[in-house]
Structures are given as structure tokens and as C-alpha cells.
Design an enzyme around this catalytic site. Sequence first.
Site, PDB file in Angstrom:
ATOM      1  N   LYS A 112      38.258 -21.368  34.985  1.00 26.08           N
ATOM      2  CA  LYS A 112      37.219 -21.848  34.064  1.00 26.08           C
ATOM      3  C   LYS A 112      37.618 -21.614  32.607  1.00 26.08           C
ATOM      4  O   LYS A 112      37.441 -22.489  31.764  1.00 26.08           O
ATOM      5  CB  LYS A 112      35.892 -21.136  34.362  1.00 26.08           C
ATOM      6  CG  LYS A 112      34.868 -21.435  33.309  1.00 26.08           C
ATOM      7  CD  LYS A 112      33.556 -20.733  33.464  1.00 26.08           C
ATOM      8  CE  LYS A 112      32.886 -20.679  32.092  1.00 26.08           C
ATOM      9  NZ  LYS A 112      31.510 -20.203  32.145  1.00 26.08           N
ATOM     10  N   LYS A 140      40.156 -17.219  36.006  1.00 27.00           N
ATOM     11  CA  LYS A 140      40.993 -17.803  34.953  1.00 27.00           C
ATOM     12  C   LYS A 140      40.801 -19.307  34.841  1.00 27.00           C
ATOM     13  O   LYS A 140      40.901 -19.872  33.768  1.00 27.00           O
ATOM     14  CB  LYS A 140      42.482 -17.512  35.232  1.00 27.00           C
ATOM     15  CG  LYS A 140      42.838 -16.047  35.042  1.00 27.00           C
ATOM     16  CD  LYS A 140      44.320 -15.802  35.237  1.00 27.00           C
ATOM     17  CE  LYS A 140      44.762 -15.873  36.678  1.00 27.00           C
ATOM     18  NZ  LYS A 140      44.268 -14.818  37.554  1.00 27.00           N
ATOM     19  N   GLY A 162      44.947 -20.005  42.982  1.00 27.81           N
ATOM     20  CA  GLY A 162      43.953 -21.044  43.244  1.00 27.81           C
ATOM     21  C   GLY A 162      42.873 -20.958  42.206  1.00 27.81           C
ATOM     22  O   GLY A 162      42.379 -19.880  41.898  1.00 27.81           O
ATOM     23  N   HIS A 163      42.565 -22.087  41.597  1.00 24.26           N
ATOM     24  CA  HIS A 163      41.499 -22.118  40.611  1.00 24.26           C
ATOM     25  C   HIS A 163      40.392 -22.999  41.147  1.00 24.26           C
ATOM     26  O   HIS A 163      40.657 -24.113  41.579  1.00 24.26           O
ATOM     27  CB  HIS A 163      41.982 -22.782  39.324  1.00 24.26           C
ATOM     28  CG  HIS A 163      42.956 -21.958  38.557  1.00 24.26           C
ATOM     29  ND1 HIS A 163      42.952 -20.592  38.566  1.00 24.26           N
ATOM     30  CD2 HIS A 163      43.942 -22.315  37.728  1.00 24.26           C
ATOM     31  CE1 HIS A 163      43.905 -20.157  37.764  1.00 24.26           C
ATOM     32  NE2 HIS A 163      44.528 -21.179  37.260  1.00 24.26           N
ATOM     33  N   GLN A 206      47.691 -15.077  39.279  1.00 26.26           N
ATOM     34  CA  GLN A 206      47.545 -13.701  39.783  1.00 26.26           C
ATOM     35  C   GLN A 206      47.100 -12.769  38.647  1.00 26.26           C
ATOM     36  O   GLN A 206      46.434 -13.223  37.737  1.00 26.26           O
ATOM     37  CB  GLN A 206      48.828 -13.195  40.450  1.00 26.26           C
ATOM     38  CG  GLN A 206      49.146 -13.902  41.766  1.00 26.26           C
ATOM     39  CD  GLN A 206      49.951 -15.172  41.601  1.00 26.26           C
ATOM     40  OE1 GLN A 206      50.873 -15.218  40.809  1.00 26.26           O
ATOM     41  NE2 GLN A 206      49.608 -16.199  42.324  1.00 26.26           N
ATOM     42  N   LEU A 263      29.865 -12.185  34.644  1.00 24.61           N
ATOM     43  CA  LEU A 263      28.890 -11.133  34.316  1.00 24.61           C
ATOM     44  C   LEU A 263      27.570 -11.402  35.039  1.00 24.61           C
ATOM     45  O   LEU A 263      26.889 -10.478  35.483  1.00 24.61           O
ATOM     46  CB  LEU A 263      28.664 -11.080  32.791  1.00 24.61           C
ATOM     47  CG  LEU A 263      27.730  -9.973  32.309  1.00 24.61           C
ATOM     48  CD1 LEU A 263      28.306  -8.590  32.599  1.00 24.61           C
ATOM     49  CD2 LEU A 263      27.432 -10.103  30.812  1.00 24.61           C
ATOM     50  N   GLY A 315      40.775 -18.463  51.866  1.00 19.78           N
ATOM     51  CA  GLY A 315      39.431 -18.282  52.412  1.00 19.78           C
ATOM     52  C   GLY A 315      39.146 -16.849  52.858  1.00 19.78           C
ATOM     53  O   GLY A 315      38.068 -16.555  53.387  1.00 19.78           O
ATOM     54  N   ASP A 350      42.237 -13.543  40.702  1.00 22.66           N
ATOM     55  CA  ASP A 350      40.869 -14.014  40.952  1.00 22.66           C
ATOM     56  C   ASP A 350      39.881 -13.554  39.886  1.00 22.66           C
ATOM     57  O   ASP A 350      38.725 -13.254  40.184  1.00 22.66           O
ATOM     58  CB  ASP A 350      40.380 -13.573  42.353  1.00 22.66           C
ATOM     59  CG  ASP A 350      41.357 -13.970  43.432  1.00 22.66           C
ATOM     60  OD1 ASP A 350      41.867 -15.095  43.356  1.00 22.66           O
ATOM     61  OD2 ASP A 350      41.625 -13.156  44.337  1.00 22.66           O
ATOM     62  N   THR A 398      52.770  -9.507  44.185  1.00 31.33           N
ATOM     63  CA  THR A 398      53.398 -10.800  44.404  1.00 31.33           C
ATOM     64  C   THR A 398      54.849 -10.710  43.915  1.00 31.33           C
ATOM     65  O   THR A 398      55.319  -9.631  43.543  1.00 31.33           O
ATOM     66  CB  THR A 398      52.580 -11.941  43.748  1.00 31.33           C
ATOM     67  OG1 THR A 398      53.095 -13.187  44.217  1.00 31.33           O
ATOM     68  CG2 THR A 398      52.631 -11.894  42.227  1.00 31.33           C
TER      69      THR A 398
HETATM   70  P1  IMP Z   1      52.046 -13.616  47.908  1.00 31.66           P
HETATM   71  O1  IMP Z   1      51.957 -13.906  46.446  1.00 31.66           O
HETATM   72  O2  IMP Z   1      51.536 -14.728  48.766  1.00 31.66           O
HETATM   73  O3  IMP Z   1      53.402 -13.152  48.312  1.00 31.66           O
HETATM   74  O4  IMP Z   1      51.068 -12.384  48.231  1.00 31.66           O
HETATM   75  C1  IMP Z   1      51.311 -11.072  47.741  1.00 31.66           C
HETATM   76  C2  IMP Z   1      50.009 -10.380  47.370  1.00 31.66           C
HETATM   77  O5  IMP Z   1      49.451 -10.998  46.218  1.00 31.66           O
HETATM   78  C3  IMP Z   1      48.934 -10.435  48.445  1.00 31.66           C
HETATM   79  O6  IMP Z   1      48.162  -9.253  48.382  1.00 31.66           O
HETATM   80  C4  IMP Z   1      48.085 -11.613  48.008  1.00 31.66           C
HETATM   81  O7  IMP Z   1      46.762 -11.538  48.496  1.00 31.66           O
HETATM   82  C5  IMP Z   1      48.121 -11.452  46.502  1.00 31.66           C
HETATM   83  N1  IMP Z   1      47.914 -12.702  45.760  1.00 31.66           N
HETATM   84  C6  IMP Z   1      48.813 -13.689  45.561  1.00 31.66           C
HETATM   85  N2  IMP Z   1      48.287 -14.660  44.813  1.00 31.66           N
HETATM   86  C7  IMP Z   1      47.042 -14.286  44.505  1.00 31.66           C
HETATM   87  C8  IMP Z   1      46.001 -14.864  43.701  1.00 31.66           C
HETATM   88  O8  IMP Z   1      46.137 -15.930  43.096  1.00 31.66           O
HETATM   89  N3  IMP Z   1      44.850 -14.156  43.633  1.00 31.66           N
HETATM   90  C9  IMP Z   1      44.696 -12.962  44.240  1.00 31.66           C
HETATM   91  N4  IMP Z   1      45.627 -12.377  44.986  1.00 31.66           N
HETATM   92  C10 IMP Z   1      46.804 -13.030  45.110  1.00 31.66           C
END
Ligand code: IMP
Length: 435
Positions: free
Chosen positions: A18, A16, A40-41, A231, A339, A309, A13, A246
Amino acid sequence: MTSVAVVGTQWGDEGKGKVVDLLTEEADLVVRFQGGNNAGHTLVVGAETYALHLIPSGILHPGKAALIGNGVVVDPDVLIGEIEALRSRGVEVNPRQLTVSASAHVIMPYHKALDAARESPLPGPGGEGRVFIGTTGRGIGPAYEDKASRQGLRMRDLLDPAAFAARAKAALLEKNALFTALYGIPAMGLPELEALRAGWAAKLAPFIGDARPALWKAVREGRHVLFEGAQGAQLDIDHGTYPYVTSSTTLSGGICGGSGTAPRDIGTVLGLVKAYTSRVGEGPFPTEITGPAGDALREAGREYGTTTGRPRRCGHLDAVAVRTAAALCGITSLAVTKLDVLSGLGPLKIARAYRLDGSEIDFMPQDIRDLERCEPVYWDYAGFAEDISRARLITDLPKGAREYLEGVEELCGAPLGLVSVGPERGETIILESFF
Ligand code: IMP
């Protein structure tokens, strides 16, 4: 070098989407190499906001090619949904533009069910000591598990009904035993999976292929290739805050295996750094701010997951985490995002080191038992209250913002390449050309 990798240095998060979208203007090919629709972007282009989870954001630029590499895990329903949603808004998505690696693994319905079951209490006794990760619930971990244990289904299998049925049947043997005996959830039947396969294949067949030759050709011809990480480094399966991570390699090193790129063909590595820190899910977060100040930061940054969400945990910028990511990924420059969010939030802090057992350390410990005992050591900054969204040069920024950025550069271990001062494409200070 004609390739640029964009990787997150924190817990994902970092904004990335943008930056990738901006760089895509100069890219010929955009490649995803790991993760799935856990990412998610959110992209703001003019009056339109797009949320993409799987398809590289480059798809919004006509004429660019996008590859979903073999290292990605693909939920076919999500992929079809994204293709159809883009088309309904007039964005062209055709097989000349988008290739999905035939070797990318499929996220099956039983992967999602297993992910959800593992994150829920057991129906009976005996669940003491189970670890809840706070996953996105998208079946990511179980899909990668099946890949590693050689039980997975690849995108190519969607095009081969007999092979699909045989492999899905074998997978169900184990999954259904777990579902009924341990998790108390209904077994899944092969016919429902076969019906799904037929629907998926009908829509996705034209997009499935060997994604590597186009990539190799682009590299050989010196075209601009953009690798889009998902991620962040602290969620890396090996170097992140295990087990709260992840299931893929989120570092620049993951590009090689996840797409078929040789290490020498990775050029610039742009490390994305949000001007503060956020994390979703469980796990240690040394610079977390709890209480009203954390809530104010969350609201200012609209820090709610694009995918789930969920409210994100927020905190001060952790230069120890970013410095560690810089070492892990070979980061050549930093892109500081959001920023503008810090404007008006009062004095700011950056963690420059951790104190562990009476000594200061400069890098994140590898084990969370050590990380949990770390105390951040901060440097303080005056902050700024001005609207900075119209700044296009560093010298346009107020003194407080410039001082903060100097701190970021000094403490994070790489020079600044880009600073984002608002969600729009144009709200950006660009300090170097990346390709
Ligand atoms: P998973 O990737 O769904 O297995 O989740 C494992 C961990 O990675 C959890 O803490 C999720 O919240 C985190 N996570 C997975 N994808 C993202 C992402 O795109 N942004 C932020 N956290 C993520």
C-alpha cells in the site's frame, strides 16, 4: 534527494504494498532489487484487490516505469501469469513500462523441487539435524545458491537457446544426482526445460533488457525513483535471524548491488513498521503472543500469507527489532501500518529492550542462540477502541492511539513520516512529503 527506498523493518508483511503504491503516485520509476515471488503485496484500489508477487506495484499507475533489477530472482511462469492477469483486468503492461533485467536470475523448476525437498523429511535414514526453515517453497534459496556458485541461468539466457541448453544440462547433472540419490524424487529432463524456455522467451523477450541505463538516466535527471524492498530486515541473509532468513540482502544496502545504484543516490529511506509484529515460517520471535490473544490479533489483522496462505505468527511491536533495522538501513522516517487493527484489542505493549543474562540490551543480538535467550522488556499502553479509519491528521486520532504512536517514535529510533489507518489508499495520515 529524489529517490525513496521502502524497506521492511520486521519479518516482512509490513504492508509495504500500500505504501509503495501511494508513493508511486509521485514516482517516475519503481524498482525491485531483491527477492522474488516469495514476496506478496495485496493492494486495494477502489473495489479491486490485486495480489502482486514480482511486478512492482507501480504498474497499476499508467505511465510509470517499473524495473525488475538484477538482484531479483524471476520465476518466468509467475511473471507471465502476472502480466496476463493484469492485462485481463485492463491494466496495460508493455515493454515501455516494464523492464526485466537481463542479468536477473531465473528460478528454474529444479530450484522449486529442491526447495520443496529440503523442507520435507528424507525418504531414508540419516536426516538428523536437518534444518527446516519454513520457506515459501518458491525456489528462492536454490536460485540464489546457483547465482553465487556461478551455475545460474540469467534472463538473457532465455533468449539464447544453445547457451540455455548447455547451462541447464550442466545444472541438471548435479540436481538430478541429488534428486534421485538423496531426496528420492524424479530426475528432470533437458527437453522439458528447453520447451519451457521457448514458451518463456516467446512471451518475455520484449521485456528483457539492461535495466540500468534507464535508472541512471532517471537519477541524473532528478526524476523520482522508488526502490521497493521485499521481505524485511530481520529476514536479511546476513543481519537477520540466520538461518531462518531469506536468501537475499533485504536492507537498503541491497539496493546498490541489486539494481546498479550508487550509494550516494539513495535518498530517503522509509522504514515500514507494522503496528504489531508478525512472522511466517520458523525462527525466534521474542514478542510472539501465543494462544487466544495471538489468534485474535491474527484475525483482526487478517494475517495470512499473500503468497502461501499460511497463518502468520503474531505478537507485540518489537522496537528492538525496528531500532536495529533503523541502524542497518539508515532509516530516515518510519511508516507505521495497520494501526487500525489494534483498535479494540485492549491494552498494548511495545518491547523497548531485551534482557539478556541479567543486562538490558537495545539492539538485536546477531546470533539466534543469544536472541532465543532474550526476554522482552515492555512498556504498556492503554490502547484504544475507536474506529480510526477516517483520521487524516495525528490530531484526529484518539488519545490512546496518539500515545501509542509517540511510543513507536520514541522507541524505534526514527521520526514518523506516515501512518496507515486502513487498507484503502486514502486511509492514511501523511506527515511529510517523501520526494
Ligand atoms: P524463502 O524466501 O522462500 O526462502 O523463505 C525463507 C523465510 O523467509 C521463510 O521464513 C519465509 O516465510 C520468509 N519469507 C520470505 N518471503 C517473505 C515475505 O515476503 N514475507 C514474509 N516472510 C517471508
